[in-house]
Design a protein around this motif. Structure first.
Motif, mmCIF file in Angstrom:
data_model
loop_
_atom_site.group_PDB
_atom_site.id
_atom_site.type_symbol
_atom_site.label_atom_id
_atom_site.label_comp_id
_atom_site.label_asym_id
_atom_site.label_seq_id
_atom_site.Cartn_x
_atom_site.Cartn_y
_atom_site.Cartn_z
ATOM 1 N N HIS A 191 0.839 -1.214 0.000
ATOM 2 C CA HIS A 191 0.000 0.000 0.000
ATOM 3 C C HIS A 191 0.873 1.263 0.000
ATOM 4 N N THR A 192 2.133 1.106 0.401
ATOM 5 C CA THR A 192 3.080 2.227 0.367
ATOM 6 C C THR A 192 3.119 2.857 -1.034
ATOM 7 N N PHE A 193 2.978 2.017 -2.046
ATOM 8 C CA PHE A 193 3.010 2.512 -3.429
ATOM 9 C C PHE A 193 1.607 2.535 -4.071
ATOM 10 N N THR A 194 0.820 1.487 -3.776
ATOM 11 C CA THR A 194 -0.450 1.368 -4.511
ATOM 12 C C THR A 194 -1.507 2.391 -4.074
ATOM 13 N N PHE A 195 -1.278 3.040 -2.915
ATOM 14 C CA PHE A 195 -2.271 4.043 -2.506
ATOM 15 C C PHE A 195 -2.355 5.170 -3.536
ATOM 16 N N VAL A 196 -1.267 5.387 -4.255
ATOM 17 C CA VAL A 196 -1.278 6.436 -5.289
ATOM 18 C C VAL A 196 -2.280 6.070 -6.384
ATOM 19 N N PHE A 197 -2.306 4.791 -6.751
ATOM 20 C CA PHE A 197 -3.258 4.323 -7.762
ATOM 21 C C PHE A 197 -4.688 4.419 -7.227
ATOM 22 N N SER A 198 -4.888 3.920 -6.007
ATOM 23 C CA SER A 198 -6.238 3.890 -5.429
ATOM 24 C C SER A 198 -6.815 5.297 -5.332
ATOM 25 N N ARG A 199 -6.053 6.186 -4.754
ATOM 26 C CA ARG A 199 -6.545 7.560 -4.620
ATOM 27 C C ARG A 199 -6.739 8.203 -5.985
ATOM 28 N N GLY A 200 -5.825 7.901 -6.888
ATOM 29 C CA GLY A 200 -5.914 8.488 -8.227
ATOM 30 C C GLY A 200 -7.155 8.016 -8.975
ATOM 31 N N TYR A 201 -7.380 6.712 -8.973
ATOM 32 C CA TYR A 201 -8.550 6.170 -9.680
ATOM 33 C C TYR A 201 -9.848 6.743 -9.108
ATOM 34 N N THR A 202 -9.961 6.704 -7.779
ATOM 35 C CA THR A 202 -11.201 7.188 -7.156
ATOM 36 C C THR A 202 -11.359 8.688 -7.387
ATOM 37 N N GLY A 203 -10.278 9.414 -7.206
ATOM 38 C CA GLY A 203 -10.337 10.869 -7.390
ATOM 39 C C GLY A 203 -10.723 11.242 -8.806
ATOM 40 N N ALA A 204 -10.207 10.489 -9.785
ATOM 41 C CA ALA A 204 -10.524 10.782 -11.189
ATOM 42 C C ALA A 204 -11.998 10.550 -11.465
ATOM 43 N N MET A 205 -12.513 9.399 -10.966
ATOM 44 C CA MET A 205 -13.914 9.090 -11.249
ATOM 45 C C MET A 205 -14.852 10.074 -10.557
ATOM 46 N N MET A 206 -14.552 10.376 -9.303
ATOM 47 C CA MET A 206 -15.411 11.306 -8.578
ATOM 48 C C MET A 206 -15.244 12.725 -9.127
ATOM 49 N N GLY A 207 -14.045 13.049 -9.546
ATOM 50 C CA GLY A 207 -13.788 14.367 -10.138
ATOM 51 C C GLY A 207 -14.603 14.561 -11.408
ATOM 52 N N ARG A 208 -14.710 13.513 -12.201
ATOM 53 C CA ARG A 208 -15.523 13.598 -13.427
ATOM 54 C C ARG A 208 -16.987 13.874 -13.097
ATOM 55 N N LYS A 209 -17.410 13.407 -11.931
ATOM 56 C CA LYS A 209 -18.795 13.653 -11.517
ATOM 57 C C LYS A 209 -18.959 15.007 -10.831
ATOM 58 N N GLY A 210 -17.845 15.665 -10.566
ATOM 59 C CA GLY A 210 -17.923 16.964 -9.911
ATOM 60 C C GLY A 210 -17.964 16.868 -8.400
ATOM 61 N N VAL A 211 -17.472 15.746 -7.873
ATOM 62 C CA VAL A 211 -17.473 15.553 -6.417
ATOM 63 C C VAL A 211 -16.036 15.559 -5.911
ATOM 64 N N ASN A 212 -15.797 16.301 -4.841
ATOM 65 C CA ASN A 212 -14.479 16.287 -4.204
ATOM 66 C C ASN A 212 -14.387 15.054 -3.326
ATOM 67 N N ALA A 213 -13.741 14.025 -3.865
ATOM 68 C CA ALA A 213 -13.669 12.772 -3.099
ATOM 69 C C ALA A 213 -12.650 12.906 -1.980
#
Lengths: 213, 428
Positions: A191-213
């Motif tokens: 998770h030391t490295f993969t948290f970047v992917f997790s946060r990025g994926y979720t942030g991108a999807m929620m960002g597209r919806k206009g939500v500050n995840a």
């Protein structure tokens, strides 16, 4: 003989397992692929990913209250460990000599001690919580305990070897760190490295919806 | 319903993408997601921890995508996923998750747990482990056209009432209208006042609109049960109707999951972008009042609060429009402590309200909303989702609370500056 093995071949072997294993894990995540989102976005996904990458360092109010112990212990452990790993004088010297070829300012001795104490308190609180709380007890796997145990032993042996006056203790610390490096890519320590992917994926999807995840 | 374990595993396997792999790789089992889930906070049952509901999917991922998982299975140290796991987790996956997405907002490593549960349901549906209530609703949606069995005749009867009450003519199948309105079965059956309000507002704002006789149902049981095929079929009907009428916009009604289905999942389900745009009714009303086409007058002075429907606000991004509209019609609007993107679910989303088996649990977790309302002390609760509304009303009745629930669109209609003219609506 054992000392030479720990200081030489085993170090390079563990470093190679860590590097190759970590890259393979990241590759296996990317290989699974993500289908493009065909719904027209309300805002940019990239900005959402970047925002979420950093905003998740600050907990939401509600969870900051309800999960106070986990959050405080988590901060103590991660910040303390980061300071120890990259700014303890012996580590700066070791990394400069073995990897980077250059050094950087290290923590003063008193700051080192405080960092170590914070990291120990945080780690022990998290471990106790994992063992005692019904939710974390249900969720935790053998991997979680092995990872926590290895980190604890590496930190403990590191403190014992602090004076660097007793060579076997330094070797014990290095040996445990090598075990940790070998175990790392196969565990949830990733998770030391993969948290970047997790946060990025979720942030991108929620960002597209206009939500500050 | 017959069970097909192999089909379930294949479907679950096909759901594991980069996001799922990253999420499972990142989870450190900290348990913080439990603190964001009303099923855990109101029962203290650790099995209701959101990430635990994903155990079957996590085990499959581990078996197939990790070194230790493959190694442990080969040595017999770990048991592969079994039919019994589907049976054991069905209740956790359907009865105790409303897909509200609150857990996804608090995970320290950023895991979107709700995204994974939505995907996990695809495996459960393929394996045949789904609640009977949802199976029946999906069957009705596919065969009759509505999960509640609402037919075109039922809608036409409701529209005749609306026309009688308002003196307006409701446009059906009007070619080239700007907007095509969708409704949820719940609105047609339980809250026809929503349709009446829409008709009055559109008449006042001179909106060119229509209803399609081919596709008027907005809800999508396929999304809730986790059947991509059913969801695609239901979305496809709306897309076909809208494109054949040549409308510019399709209006998603107040219903929360209908918005997620048509706005965010729809294009991905049919595999192409639409030839029209989707707009939520609250977005449209807010836009109309900002453009000066929707003139509102007077303010409701009664202290009231707003219950954010999860799929419209947190998972849909329609956060400010309801607040803008409330600001125009109510002087006593106060927010709950946790609101907007951090609201607490009503307890009946994600198909839980259609799942009779989950009723006891749903009413128990309503305590979270009860505590929120009691802390605020208001007696009027405004919301913008017919499903939330019925679930809230049932919870309020169950707890003997003195709280009235009203729909936001109706509240806006009550404040129209001029009474609607008794003329044909829908003409620019």
């Amino acid at each position: 003989m054992i000392g030479q093995l720990i200081d030489g071949p085993l170090w390079y072997f563990s470093l190679a397992v860590f590097g190759v294993g970590m890259l393979y894990r990241l590759y296996s995540i990317l290989r699974a692929g993500v289908k493009p989102d065909l719904a027209p976005p309300r805002a940019g996904g990239g900005a959402g990913a970047l925002r979420n990458l950093f905003s998740r360092f600050v907990p939401r109010r509600d969870v900051a209250t309800r999960g106070r112990l986990t959050l405080i212990a988590g901060y103590l452990f991660h910040l303390g460990l980061f300071a120890l790993l990259f700014f303890a004088q012996p580590h700066v010297d070791f990394l400069a000599e073995r990897i980077t070829g250059f050094g950087w300012p290290a923590l003063p001795y008193w700051a080192f001690i405080i960092s170590a104490e914070l990291a120990f308190v945080g780690l022990l609180l998290l471990w106790l919580h994992r063992l005692l709380h019904p939710v974390t007890r249900l969720l935790s796997s053998v991997d979680d305990h092995i990872g926590t145990g290895l980190v604890f032993l590496v930190m403990l042996s590191g403190c014992l070897a602090l004076a660097q006056a007793f060579e076997p203790l330094r070797l014990l610390h290095l040996f445990l760190a090598e075990l940790l490096l070998i175990y790392f890519p196969f565990s949830s320590l990733m998770h030391t490295f993969t948290f970047v992917f997790s946060r990025g994926y979720t942030g991108a999807m929620m960002g597209r919806k206009g939500v500050n995840a | 319903m017959s069970h097909d374990f192999a089909k379930g595993v294949a479907a679950l396997e096909s759901q594991i993408d980069s996001r799922v792999a990253a999420y499972f790789s990142s989870c450190v089992h900290c348990g913080l997601c439990a603190e964001a889930c009303l099923f855990y906070t109101e029962t203290q049952d650790p099995r209701y921890t959101p990430i635990y509901k994903l155990e079957p999917m996590r085990r499959l991922w581990k078996e197939q995508h990790t070194f230790w998982g493959k190694f442990a299975i080969k040595l017999g140290l770990s048991k592969p996923l079994s039919d019994q796991d589907f049976a054991d987790w069905e209740e956790l996956v359907y009865d105790s998750c409303t897909l509200c997405g609150r857990c996804s907002m608090v995970c320290p490593v950023g895991n979107d747990i709700t995204y994974m549960i939505r995907k996990e349901r695809e495996g459960f549906a393929a394996a045949g482990y789904t609640p009977p209530g949802l199976q029946e609703a999906t069957h009705r949606a596919l065969t009759i056209g509505s999960p509640m069995g609402v037919t075109l005749k039922t809608l036409q009867a409701a529209l005749r009432h609306v026309e009688r009450n308002t003196g307006l003519s409701i446009p059906m199948d009007r070619q080239g209208a700007d907007y095509m309105a969708l409704f949820s079965s719940m609105e047609v059956v339980n809250f026809p006042e929503y349709i009446e309000s829409v008709a009055c507002i559109f008449d006042a704002a001179r909106v060119s609109w229509t209803i399609s006789s081919q596709a008027f149902e907005a809800t999508n049981s396929g999304i809730q049960i986790g059947s991509r095929e059913a969801a695609r079929e239901i979305v496809g009907r709306v897309v076909d109707a809208a494109e054949s009428l040549g409308v510019k916009y399709v209006i998603s009604p107040e219903c929360g999951h209908a918005y997620t289905a048509i706005r965010w999942e729809g294009p991905n389900l049919i595999g192409r972008p639409y030839k029209f745009e989707i707009i939520h009714i609250l977005e449209l009303l807010d836009q109309l009042q900002q453009e000066g086409r929707l003139k509102l007058s007077g303010l409701t002075e009664t202290p009231l609060t707003f219950h954010d429907p999860c799929q419209i606000v947190r998972r849909g991004g329609v956060i400010e429009p309801p607040r803008d509209l409330l600001g125009k019609v109510a002087s006593g609007f106060v927010e709950m402590a946790d609101h907007g993107e951090m609201n607490w679910c009503c307890g009946g989303g994600g198909g839980v309200s259609a799942n009779e088996r989950a009723e006891g649990l749903r009413l128990k977790v309503f305590d979270r909303k009860r505590k929120q309302l009691e802390a605020l002390g208001v007696k009027t609760l405004v919301t913008a989702c017919a499903n939330c509304r019925i679930v809230l009303e049932e919870g309020i009745e169950d707890r003997d609370m003195d709280v009235e629930v009203i729909g936001l669109t109706e509240l806006v209609a009550e404040h129209l500056a001029a009474a609607p003219a008794a003329s044909s609506t829908g003409s620019e």
